[in-house]
Design an enzyme around this catalytic site. Structure first.
Site, PDB file in Angstrom:
ATOM      1  N   GLU A 104     -34.470  43.691  11.189  1.00 23.34           N
ATOM      2  CA  GLU A 104     -35.915  43.454  11.223  1.00 23.34           C
ATOM      3  C   GLU A 104     -36.671  44.601  10.555  1.00 23.34           C
ATOM      4  OE1 GLU A 104     -36.280  40.517  11.894  1.00 23.34           O
ATOM      5  OE2 GLU A 104     -34.408  40.209  12.967  1.00 23.34           O
ATOM      6  N   TYR A 129     -28.731  34.373   3.867  1.00 23.51           N
ATOM      7  CA  TYR A 129     -28.431  35.740   4.279  1.00 23.51           C
ATOM      8  C   TYR A 129     -27.184  36.268   3.560  1.00 23.51           C
ATOM      9  CZ  TYR A 129     -31.472  34.865   8.373  1.00 23.51           C
ATOM     10  OH  TYR A 129     -32.527  34.563   9.201  1.00 23.51           O
TER      11      TYR A 129
END
Length: 611
Positions: free
Chosen positions: A306, A393
Site C-alpha cells: 500500500e 499484479y
C-alpha cells in the site's frame, strides 16, 4: 460521444469534475447518507453533462454562482448492472459549478454499515470502499480514474464517534447551519449530540481513492508522519502499533527508491474483519484488514504494497480498469524493492515465489476465457470485481522485472524515477507508458516483444521463476509430499507464515485425505492464527472430502470478509458435489449480511456459477 472509459458514462468531449465540496449527514439508523455536493468542472460547459450514479436518490440540482436557479436533470430509469444509472444535467451557458442534493441507498455498493453488536467497541461503524467503480454509489461523479479531483468533506456524525478520511483533517467542531448546503434541514444537521469532522484533500486523486470511516476509532502514533487508527480499544491498537512499528522507516526507504513522498502523512486504519481487501491504498489513510496483524511484523508486507502505491497508482494512475496493471504491476515491483531493503533479498524472493505460484494458478482459473490473462484485457460490459485477479499484479511485475533484467537495475531505477516525475498526478493508459518506454529506452522493442507482453494471453516465455535458496528448498519439500514425506520439524523451525504459504501453494492438488490430516496433525495448520496459512490449508483439504475441517471452514467464512479468503473457500466448496456444496450455500445464507456489498456480490457469483 466518445467514451473515456468502458466503466463510466463520462463523455470524452465534455469537461470533467475537478473539485467536489461534499457535506454528508451519516444516518446510522437508516444506513443512509443525506448529502450535498458542490461540483466544479475543469472548464465551463453548456448543455448536457453526464455523471455516474448507482442507487442514489437525487433530490435537486441548481446553479452555484449568483442566485441559485434549478437545473433540469434526469436519472435513467433502468440501471445498467455494471455502470449504474447516468445522471443527465442540462447546464445553463458557461456553467463552471453546480450543486446537487441526494441520498445514498442502504444497499450502496461502496458502503458497509455495522450495528453496535457487530463491532468490538459496541458503537455503530461505517466505512467506504470505492475501488473499482463504487464511488458513484456515494456521490454523483465522473467515476473514472481518468478524472482526478480534489475535495473538501464534512462528515456529520454522533458525538460519541470519531471519523477519518483519506484527506487532511482540518477540525472537529460543532455543526453550523451554513455547512450542509441543503443536504438535510438545519434542525437535523445541527441537532444536539452531533459533531462535524472536516477534511480537505488538496492533491488530485481518482474517485476510487475517496474514502472515509466513522465509528469508535482510537489511534497510536508510530512516527512523525505515521499513525495507526483502529476500532476495538487499547488491545487492538497496541497490537497494531507493534505490528507496524517500522512503517516510518519503510516510508524513508520508499523515498530513497522512488523520490519524494508527496502525501504528507502515511496513516493506517485497521478496519473491522468484514473489510473485503487486505489493504486499500487510500492516500494519507490506508485501510487494512485486521488479518494482517499476525504478531510477527509480517503485516508489514501488506503495508509495503500500500505504501508503494503512494508513487505507483496514487501519483500515477491507470486511466481505465483495462490498464489496471499500470497500478498493480508497478506497485508489486515497488513493494518487492522496499521489502528487499527492509527485510532482505531472500524475503523478497520468497514474496516473488508466492506471486509466481499465484500467477500460474490464475492461468488455470481463466483457462476458459484467456482474455483476462492479458495485461490489457477488453472489459466493456464486465464488472471489474468479477475478474479481479493476480494477473495485473504478477504478470505486470514480471513484465517490469523483464525490462530490469534487460537494461540493468541502475538504468531501470533511473527510468522509474523519470517515469514517476513525468506523470505524477496524472492518469495514463498503457499506450502512453509504452511510448515513454520506447523513447527513454531506445531499441527496447527490438529486445523484448512488448506486444506479446501486453496483448498476449498466458505467461510469456521470457517470464522467469524466481531463484533463491529458500524458494528452491520449499518447492523441493513440497514435491516430496506426494510420496508421503512430510517436512521435518527442523526443516520448518524457522518458517514464518510466508514459507508455509509457499509450501502449501506448491503441494499437488490430487492428494489423499490421510496425507492432509497427517500434515495437520503434525503442524496444526488448520488452527493457524495466520489466515494466509489457514486458508491455503483448508483449500487443500476441501476437495479431499475431509469433513473434519468443515467447522474451521465455516468459522473462517463467518469471521472474516476478505475476498482473498472468500473466493478460494467458496469456490472449493461449490465445485464439489453433495455436502460441500450444501455447506457453501448454508454458510452464505447465514453470513451474507456480515460481508461488505462487494464481497457479497463476489460470493453470490461464485455460488451461482457452480449451481
Amino acid at each position: 460521444m466518445p467514451p473515456v472509459d468502458p466503466h463510466s458514462y463520462t463523455d470524452g468531449d465534455h469537461p470533467v469534475t475537478a473539485k467536489a465540496a461534499l457535506a454528508f449527514y451519516l444516518d446510522f439508523a437508516a444506513s443512509t447518507i443525506h448529502a450535498s455536493a458542490l461540483l466544479t468542472l475543469s472548464a465551463p460547459h453548456s448543455g448536457d453533462l453526464l455523471l455516474d450514479t448507482r442507487a442514489l436518490a437525487v433530490h435537486s440540482a441548481s446553479t452555484a454562482s449568483g442566485p441559485p436557479s434549478p437545473i433540469p436533470f434526469s436519472l435513467a430509469d433502468a440501471a445498467d448492472p455494471v455502470l449504474g444509472s447516468a445522471l443527465t444535467l442540462t447546464l445553463p451557458p458557461d456553467t463552471t459549478s453546480f450543486l446537487l442534493t441526494f441520498s445514498t441507498s442502504p444497499s450502496a455498493s461502496a458502503l458497509q454499515w455495522l450495528s453496535p453488536p457487530q463491532t468490538a467497541s459496541s458503537l455503530p461503524f461505517v466505512f467506504s470502499q470505492c475501488q473499482s467503480i463504487h464511488a458513484r454509489s456515494v456521490f454523483p461523479c465522473h467515476d473514472t480514474p481518468a478524472a482526478r479531483i480534489t475535495f473538501d468533506l464534512l462528515l456529520n456524525v454522533p458525538t460519541q464517534l470519531s471519523a477519518v478520511a483519506a484527506a487532511r483533517h482540518v477540525s472537529r467542531r460543532d455543526p453550523l447551519p451554513s455547512d450542509h448546503r441543503g443536504a438535510c434541514d438545519d434542525a437535523l444537521w445541527c441537532a444536539p449530540g452531533r459533531i462535524v469532522e472536516e477534511f480537505q484533500m488538496e492533491q488530485s486523486v481518482p474517485p476510487y481513492l475517496f474514502a472515509f470511516a466513522a465509528g469508535g476509532i482510537g489511534f497510536r502514533d508510530l512516527g512523525p508522519r505515521t499513525r495507526v487508527y483502529a476500532e476495538g480499544g487499547d488491545k487492538v491498537l497496541d497490537e497494531a502499533a507493534r505490528e507496524f512499528a517500522g512503517v516510518e522507516e519503510m516510508v524513508k526507504v520508499g523515498e530513497s527508491l522512488f523520490g519524494p513522498y508527496e502525501w504528507e502523512r502515511f496513516d493506517l486504519l485497521v478496519l473491522p474483519p468484514s473489510f473485503p481487501y487486505g489493504g486499500m491504498e487510500n492516500p494519507r489513510m490506508v485501510f487494512l484488514t485486521p488479518t494482517v496483524i499476525k504478531g510477527d511484523a509480517a503485516g508489514a508486507q501488506v503495508v509495503a504494497h500500500e505504501l508503494a502505491h503512494s508513487w505507483t497508482g496514487n501519483l500515477i494512475t491507470n486511466k481505465t480498469n483495462e490498464d489496471f496493471w499500470l497500478n498493480e504491476g508497478f506497485t508489486t515491483y515497488a513493494e518487492r524493492r522496499i521489502v528487499e531493503v527492509v527485510q532482505g533479498e531472500e524475503r523478497a524472493a520468497l514474496n516473488m515465489g508466492i506471486g509466481w505460484r499465484g500467477l500460474n494458478r490464475m492461468m488455470e482459473r481463466f483457462k476458459d476465457n484467456m482474455e483476462y490473462t492479458k495485461l490489457k484485457p477488453k472489459m466493456a460490459g464486465i464488472d471489474p470485481d468479477d475478474v479481479y485477479s493476480e494477473v495485473p499484479y504478477e504478470k505486470g511485475f514480471q513484465f517490469l522485472w523483464r525490462i530490469e533484467r534487460q537494461i540493468g537495475r541502475p538504468a531501470f531505477d533511473e527510468f522509474l524515477k523519470n517515469y514517476i516525475s513525468t506523470f505524477k498526478f496524472k492518469s495514463i493508459d498503457t499506450e502512453t507508458f509504452l511510448e515513454f518506454l520506447k523513447t527513454n529506452v531506445p531499441g527496447i522493442e527490438n529486445q523484448i516483444d512488448l506486444q506479446l507482453w501486453i496483448e498476449g494471453t498466458g505467461i510469456p516465455p521470457d517470464a522467469m521463476e524466481p531463484e533463491s535458496a529458500i524458494y528452491k528448498k520449499i518447492c523441493s519439500l513440497a514435491a516430496e509430499f506426494k510420496s508421503g514425506k512430510l517436512p521435518s520439524e527442523d526443516e520448518v523451525a524457522d518458517w514464518s507464515g510466508q514459507e508455509w504459504e509457499l509450501y502449501l501453494e506448491n503441494l499437488p492438488t490430487d492428494v489423499e485425505a490421510s496425507q492432509v490430516t497427517a500434515l495437520d496433525e503434525r503442524y496444526k495448520l488448520s488452527e493457524s492464527c495466520d489466515y494466509e496459512v489457514k486458508v491455503a490449508f483448508l483449500q487443500l483439504a476441501i476437495p479431499t472430502g475431509c469433513r473434519c475441517y468443515f467447522n474451521e471452514v465455516e468459522k473462517c467464512l463467518k469471521q472474516v470478509g476478505r475476498m482473498k479468503y472468500l473466493r478460494p473457500l467458496y469456490s472449493s466448496l461449490a465445485r464439489c458435489s453433495g455436502e460441500e456444496k450444501m455447506l457453501a450455500h448454508r454458510i452464505f445464507s447465514e453470513a451474507h449480511e456480515f460481508y461488505h456489498p462487494i464481497a457479497r456480490s463476489v460470493a453470490e457469483s461464485i455460488l451461482s456459477k457452480h449451481g
